[in-house]
Motif scaffolding. Sequence first.
Motif, PDB file in Angstrom:
ATOM      1  N   LEU A 171       3.234  -1.099   4.247  1.00 38.50           N
ATOM      2  CA  LEU A 171       2.454   0.141   4.235  1.00 38.50           C
ATOM      3  C   LEU A 171       3.341   1.374   4.225  1.00 38.50           C
ATOM      4  O   LEU A 171       4.331   1.447   4.955  1.00 38.50           O
ATOM      5  N   ASP A 172       2.955   2.349   3.411  1.00 39.07           N
ATOM      6  CA  ASP A 172       3.488   3.697   3.540  1.00 39.07           C
ATOM      7  C   ASP A 172       2.702   4.370   4.670  1.00 39.07           C
ATOM      8  O   ASP A 172       1.589   3.946   5.006  1.00 39.07           O
ATOM      9  N   ILE A 173       3.273   5.391   5.292  1.00 44.07           N
ATOM     10  CA  ILE A 173       2.546   6.109   6.338  1.00 44.07           C
ATOM     11  C   ILE A 173       1.678   7.205   5.744  1.00 44.07           C
ATOM     12  O   ILE A 173       0.493   7.325   6.054  1.00 44.07           O
ATOM     13  N   MET A 174       2.267   8.013   4.883  1.00 44.44           N
ATOM     14  CA  MET A 174       1.546   9.168   4.334  1.00 44.44           C
ATOM     15  C   MET A 174       0.777   8.759   3.089  1.00 44.44           C
ATOM     16  O   MET A 174       1.296   8.783   1.972  1.00 44.44           O
ATOM     17  N   MET A 175      -0.479   8.358   3.302  1.00 41.07           N
ATOM     18  CA  MET A 175      -1.350   7.967   2.203  1.00 41.07           C
ATOM     19  C   MET A 175      -2.646   8.750   2.287  1.00 41.07           C
ATOM     20  O   MET A 175      -3.094   9.099   3.387  1.00 41.07           O
ATOM     21  N   PRO A 176      -3.288   9.043   1.145  1.00 39.13           N
ATOM     22  CA  PRO A 176      -4.570   9.753   1.176  1.00 39.13           C
ATOM     23  C   PRO A 176      -5.689   8.872   1.708  1.00 39.13           C
ATOM     24  O   PRO A 176      -5.610   7.652   1.692  1.00 39.13           O
ATOM     25  N   GLY A 177      -6.737   9.529   2.194  1.00 34.88           N
ATOM     26  CA  GLY A 177      -7.919   8.805   2.653  1.00 34.88           C
ATOM     27  C   GLY A 177      -7.781   8.291   4.064  1.00 34.88           C
ATOM     28  O   GLY A 177      -8.591   8.589   4.941  1.00 34.88           O
ATOM     29  N   MET A 178      -6.761   7.522   4.312  1.00 36.28           N
ATOM     30  CA  MET A 178      -6.482   6.944   5.628  1.00 36.28           C
ATOM     31  C   MET A 178      -4.979   6.692   5.678  1.00 36.28           C
ATOM     32  O   MET A 178      -4.429   6.033   4.803  1.00 36.28           O
ATOM     33  N   ASP A 179      -4.306   7.269   6.674  1.00 36.63           N
ATOM     34  CA  ASP A 179      -2.851   7.101   6.698  1.00 36.63           C
ATOM     35  C   ASP A 179      -2.463   5.716   7.222  1.00 36.63           C
ATOM     36  O   ASP A 179      -3.305   4.930   7.673  1.00 36.63           O
ATOM     37  N   GLY A 180      -1.161   5.415   7.126  1.00 38.28           N
ATOM     38  CA  GLY A 180      -0.690   4.093   7.510  1.00 38.28           C
ATOM     39  C   GLY A 180      -0.952   3.747   8.958  1.00 38.28           C
ATOM     40  O   GLY A 180      -1.220   2.584   9.295  1.00 38.28           O
ATOM     41  N   PHE A 181      -0.876   4.746   9.845  1.00 43.11           N
ATOM     42  CA  PHE A 181      -1.145   4.494  11.257  1.00 43.11           C
ATOM     43  C   PHE A 181      -2.586   4.016  11.455  1.00 43.11           C
ATOM     44  O   PHE A 181      -2.847   3.087  12.222  1.00 43.11           O
ATOM     45  N   ALA A 198       0.849  -1.189   0.000  1.00 39.31           N
ATOM     46  CA  ALA A 198       0.000   0.000   0.000  1.00 39.31           C
ATOM     47  C   ALA A 198       0.884   1.238   0.000  1.00 39.31           C
ATOM     48  O   ALA A 198       1.555   1.541   0.994  1.00 39.31           O
ATOM     49  N   ASP A 199       0.905   1.954  -1.122  1.00 43.38           N
ATOM     50  CA  ASP A 199       1.729   3.154  -1.268  1.00 43.38           C
ATOM     51  C   ASP A 199       1.125   3.995  -2.373  1.00 43.38           C
ATOM     52  O   ASP A 199       0.808   3.474  -3.449  1.00 43.38           O
ATOM     53  N   ASP A 200       0.949   5.293  -2.115  1.00 39.88           N
ATOM     54  CA  ASP A 200       0.346   6.142  -3.142  1.00 39.88           C
ATOM     55  C   ASP A 200       1.317   6.492  -4.267  1.00 39.88           C
ATOM     56  O   ASP A 200       0.912   7.045  -5.289  1.00 39.88           O
ATOM     57  N   GLU A 201       2.606   6.150  -4.094  1.00 33.54           N
ATOM     58  CA  GLU A 201       3.580   6.304  -5.177  1.00 33.54           C
ATOM     59  C   GLU A 201       3.618   4.987  -5.953  1.00 33.54           C
ATOM     60  O   GLU A 201       4.242   4.026  -5.529  1.00 33.54           O
ATOM     61  N   ARG A 202       2.962   4.975  -7.110  1.00 35.92           N
ATOM     62  CA  ARG A 202       2.803   3.725  -7.858  1.00 35.92           C
ATOM     63  C   ARG A 202       4.138   3.137  -8.303  1.00 35.92           C
ATOM     64  O   ARG A 202       4.278   1.917  -8.387  1.00 35.92           O
ATOM     65  N   GLY A 262       8.764 -15.317  -5.832  1.00 35.63           N
ATOM     66  CA  GLY A 262       7.645 -16.251  -5.826  1.00 35.63           C
ATOM     67  C   GLY A 262       6.435 -15.817  -5.021  1.00 35.63           C
ATOM     68  O   GLY A 262       5.457 -16.569  -4.902  1.00 35.63           O
ATOM     69  N   TYR A 263       6.453 -14.606  -4.453  1.00 36.30           N
ATOM     70  CA  TYR A 263       5.316 -14.138  -3.665  1.00 36.30           C
ATOM     71  C   TYR A 263       4.220 -13.591  -4.573  1.00 36.30           C
ATOM     72  O   TYR A 263       4.493 -13.054  -5.653  1.00 36.30           O
ATOM     73  N   ARG A 264       2.990 -13.703  -4.113  1.00 35.61           N
ATOM     74  CA  ARG A 264       1.871 -13.036  -4.778  1.00 35.61           C
ATOM     75  C   ARG A 264       1.724 -11.642  -4.163  1.00 35.61           C
ATOM     76  O   ARG A 264       1.923 -11.480  -2.949  1.00 35.61           O
ATOM     77  N   THR A 265       1.368 -10.658  -4.956  1.00 33.97           N
ATOM     78  CA  THR A 265       1.225  -9.301  -4.433  1.00 33.97           C
ATOM     79  C   THR A 265      -0.126  -8.707  -4.801  1.00 33.97           C
ATOM     80  O   THR A 265      -0.713  -9.040  -5.832  1.00 33.97           O
ATOM     81  N   VAL A 266      -0.596  -7.852  -3.911  1.00 32.62           N
ATOM     82  CA  VAL A 266      -1.806  -7.067  -4.130  1.00 32.62           C
ATOM     83  C   VAL A 266      -1.431  -5.621  -3.855  1.00 32.62           C
ATOM     84  O   VAL A 266      -0.764  -5.333  -2.855  1.00 32.62           O
ATOM     85  N   GLN A 267      -1.828  -4.695  -4.729  1.00 33.45           N
ATOM     86  CA  GLN A 267      -1.462  -3.303  -4.551  1.00 33.45           C
ATOM     87  C   GLN A 267      -2.670  -2.442  -4.195  1.00 33.45           C
ATOM     88  O   GLN A 267      -3.787  -2.695  -4.641  1.00 33.45           O
ATOM     89  N   ALA A 268      -2.408  -1.430  -3.365  1.00 34.74           N
ATOM     90  CA  ALA A 268      -3.420  -0.425  -3.017  1.00 34.74           C
ATOM     91  C   ALA A 268      -2.705   0.917  -2.994  1.00 34.74           C
ATOM     92  O   ALA A 268      -1.537   1.002  -2.610  1.00 34.74           O
ATOM     93  N   PHE A 269      -3.421   1.968  -3.390  1.00 33.54           N
ATOM     94  CA  PHE A 269      -2.767   3.266  -3.536  1.00 33.54           C
ATOM     95  C   PHE A 269      -3.309   4.327  -2.580  1.00 33.54           C
ATOM     96  O   PHE A 269      -3.004   5.504  -2.696  1.00 33.54           O
TER      97      PHE A 269
END
Length: 232
Positions: free
Chosen positions: A53-63, A9-13, A27-34
């Motif tokens: 997780l990134d901390i500074m994300m829009p909508g809801m921060d990492g904390f 989860a990071d808003d920097e794609r 070999g890991y599977r990944t799911v992304q959220a921005f």
Amino acid sequence: MNNATILIADDEREIADLIALHLEKEGYRTVQAFDGVAAVRAIESKSVDLAILDIMMPGMDGFEVVRHIRERHRLPVLFVSAKTSDFDKIAGLVIGADDYMTKPFNPMELVARVQALLRRSRSLSQTRTDEPVTIVSGGLTIIPEQRHVSIYGETIELTPKEFDILCLLASHPKKVFGVEQIFLQVWGEAYYEVGNNTVMVHIRTLRKKLGEDKNKDKWIKTIWGVGYTFNG
């Protein structure tokens, strides 16, 4: 554990794509959220084994995302953030993250930390034959298998790291654990520069939740210059 599913989860794609590339090579599977809301949605709808997780994300921060995770799940959480101060690192660990890396980061180190967190998560999920079913000391009751703590019948809500520290000390009453030992046992990795403050902050909040500032029961004893022991 290379078949694990990891949320990034990071808003920097570009950063999210870079992390996904290196994890998928292993070999890991990944799911992304921005953003944080999408991260929570992914955790609730996918079978996620670990969250980055990134901390500074829009909508809801990492904390906020970590708070949500800790209310419902036990999956490991790794913060990867541009916030570099010791205060931010400690705050992230205290709120419930299992590890913290700063940007820019070495992708191979990140993969190594993910592997270590997954190994530790798998180890903790397995029943230990030498782990007591219940630990009782005065009014304090600890049930390791259920990760349950109560004082005189009242349930005490602890973060995963607070519980692990308490269970480690209580499982070995009178044994003195140094800060480096606690960090290695609970965080599952070698002691590093903020480890001392991290352990001290966790123990301070743990003592507060146990009510040691309000009553005569003192379960965690400080051995000055050495470490901590369970006074059970």
